[in-house]
Design an enzyme around this catalytic site. Structure first.
Site, PDB file in Angstrom:
ATOM      1  CG  ASP A   5       5.450   3.971   1.906  1.00 41.29           C
ATOM      2  OD1 ASP A   5       5.408   4.676   2.937  1.00 41.29           O
ATOM      3  OD2 ASP A   5       4.490   3.856   1.125  1.00 41.29           O
ATOM      4  CG  PHE A  46      -1.859   1.258   1.090  1.00 37.38           C
ATOM      5  CD1 PHE A  46      -3.018   1.201   0.333  1.00 37.38           C
ATOM      6  CD2 PHE A  46      -1.526   2.476   1.693  1.00 37.38           C
ATOM      7  CE1 PHE A  46      -3.839   2.325   0.185  1.00 37.38           C
ATOM      8  CE2 PHE A  46      -2.339   3.597   1.543  1.00 37.38           C
ATOM      9  CZ  PHE A  46      -3.493   3.517   0.788  1.00 37.38           C
ATOM     10  CE  LYS A  97      -1.181   7.025   6.764  1.00 35.56           C
ATOM     11  NZ  LYS A  97      -0.919   5.795   6.018  1.00 35.56           N
TER      12      LYS A  97
HETATM   13  C1  LIG Z   1      -1.099   5.918   4.474  1.00 37.26           C
HETATM   14  C2  LIG Z   1      -0.020   5.419   3.624  1.00 37.26           C
HETATM   15  C3  LIG Z   1       0.308   6.035   2.399  1.00 37.26           C
HETATM   16  C4  LIG Z   1      -0.521   7.138   1.795  1.00 37.26           C
HETATM   17  O1  LIG Z   1      -0.607   8.281   2.600  1.00 37.26           O
HETATM   18  P1  LIG Z   1      -1.758   9.356   2.305  1.00 37.26           P
HETATM   19  O2  LIG Z   1      -1.426  10.487   3.223  1.00 37.26           O
HETATM   20  O3  LIG Z   1      -3.057   8.701   2.635  1.00 37.26           O
HETATM   21  O4  LIG Z   1      -1.674   9.721   0.866  1.00 37.26           O
HETATM   22  C5  LIG Z   1       1.394   5.550   1.694  1.00 37.26           C
HETATM   23  N1  LIG Z   1       2.126   4.526   2.151  1.00 37.26           N
HETATM   24  C6  LIG Z   1       1.851   3.910   3.329  1.00 37.26           C
HETATM   25  C7  LIG Z   1       2.717   2.784   3.786  1.00 37.26           C
HETATM   26  C8  LIG Z   1       0.764   4.314   4.096  1.00 37.26           C
HETATM   27  O5  LIG Z   1       0.461   3.672   5.238  1.00 37.26           O
END
Ligand SMILES: *Cc1c(COP(=O)(O)O)cnc(C)c1O
Length: 405
Positions: free
Chosen positions: A226, A141, A255
């Site tokens: 990520d 994700f 985040k």
């Molecule tokens: C939440 C998340 C994203 C995307 O972040 P947004 O602020 O919702 O665009 C990307 N990678 C990971 C691993 C995430 O948990």
């Protein structure tokens, strides 16, 4: 005064139905706790997907936000502002990268990294035009833009949104041999989550990140972590990659970078990669704005001063052991690191959702991910006594003779 049902009906009526939230309407938060419009209190075990690691409305971040609101909120990058530079310096000093590029959402940080790495592939590695590949993992994700969903293995994320962006070969997560085989002379990067959060809190085999990093190194492939969910303390270290002493070439964070106040994200790297961008090549109206920068400075300071990384490691180890100790007919396994924990429900016990609904009735907000997994990821400031209480409730819910709901 509208009640819960009325608020929910209103949102249903006036918006797209792109989420399936628990039926709770929140109007206040403090620390690890949130309250609904009827005055019920809940322990937040999701933390907005790890965006509120510092707890809801942390007073130091509130103060920084208020102060900045009274001074200046947005300049655009057409001008400089007095918050962005200090923010980027503090971020780079803390994370030990030479440079940081500020954006807003996590998906934008990922897009930024993809652009930088592709360009590095062409200009530095010498990949022929339009041939650059970034290897990704199944069950990933990374966000919701059209390019990012192009390399999702989740059918519902992609179906009907084509034509999709090419250039992202996919391999199984956690399999080193697959990575070795997938790399070609056109491979610019390998994009990976240290733990797959949305994928169901999937922890790769021990040593995988380190070995994958070494494979990338020896093939001149950039290792792109990520850390949007795993970073900034969630797993008990600054980054999920730190557990295997890996220093990724490119890191994406978001985040918790703002403690849940405001969308602030960033791509981190050294100059060799960051210098791929020149004026006009990339940008964002809000990226690096003074309000977001002031908030992020305070949010980072809270993580360090309150030693929230260490706290997540300590509390997480203990909490995970306690969860594993629950003798439940419904639990297949408990996995995770720090305070990013997934309880996997056996298929025979039905989906995780009814367990989450029962937890909600008992004052605990946890959300299922991928049908069978209940994620427990409370704010890192949560008190141990609070988790002790939660464990009692969780144990009762997980030991009921039949699947609830
Ligand atoms: C939440 C998340 C994203 C995307 O972040 P947004 O602020 O919702 O665009 C990307 N990678 C990971 C691993 C995430 O948990």
């Amino acid at each position: 005064m509208p009640n819960t049902a009325a608020y929910i009906a209103e949102a249903e009526k006036y918006s797209a139905h792109n989420y399936h939230p628990l039926p709770v309407v929140l109007d206040r938060g403090e620390g690890a706790w949130v309250w609904d419009v009827d005055g019920n209190r809940y322990l937040d075990c999701l933390s907005a997907y790890s965006a509120v690691n510092q707890g809801h409305r942390h007073p130091a971040i509130v103060a920084a936000a208020k102060e900045q609101l009274d001074r200046l909120t947005l300049t655009s990058r057409a001008f400089h502002n007095d918050q962005m530079g200090p923010f980027l310096r503090e971020l780079c000093e803390l994370t030990k990268y030479e440079k940081a590029l500020p954006m807003n959402t996590g998906a934008e940080a990922v897009e930024t990294a993809i652009k930088a790495v592709r360009r590095w592939g062409y200009r530095v590695k010498g990949i022929p035009e339009d041939k650059a590949e970034i290897i990704v993992c199944e069950n990933n994700f990374h966000g919701r833009t059209t390019t990012i969903v192009s390399f999702s293995s989740e059918e519902s994320y992609r179906a009907g949104f084509g034509p999709l962006t090419p250039g992202f070969p996919m391999i199984p997560y956690g399999e080193l041999g697959a990575l070795r085989q997938a790399i070609t002379s056109n491979t610019a990067g390998f994009l990976v989550e240290p733990i797959q959060g949305e994928g169901g809190v999937v922890v790769p085999p021990d040593g995988y990140l380190k070995a994958a990093y070494e494979v990338c190194q020896s093939n001149r492939v950039l290792f792109m972590a990520d850390e949007i969910q795993t970073g900034l303390g969630r797993t008990g270290r600054m980054f999920g990659s730190d557990w295997e002493a890996v220093r990724p070439d490119v890191v994406m964070i978001g985040k918790a970078l703002s403690g849940g106040f405001y969308p602030v994200s960033a791509m981190l790297s050294d100059s060799e990669v960051m210098d791929m961008f020149a004026p006009g090549d990339h940008g964002s109206t809000f990226g690096g704005n003074p309000l977001g920068a002031a908030i992020a400075r305070a949010a980072l300071k809270v993580l360090v001063e309150e030693q929230l990384f260490e706290r997540a490691a300590e509390l997480g180890n203990w909490f995970m052991d306690e969860l594993r100790g629950i003798d439940s007919p419904h639990v297949a396994l408990v996995r995770g690191k720090g305070l990013l924990i997934g309880v996997v429900v056996r298929d025979e016990s039905g989906p995780a959702r009814p367990f989450c609904e029962e937890l909600q009735r008992r004052g605990i907000l946890a959300k299922e991910t991928h049908e069978q997994v209940i994620r427990f990821a409370p704010p890192l400031v949560v008190e141990k006594e609070t988790l002790e209480w939660a464990l009692g409730e969780i144990a009762e819910v997980l030991t009921q003779p039949v699947a609830v709901g």
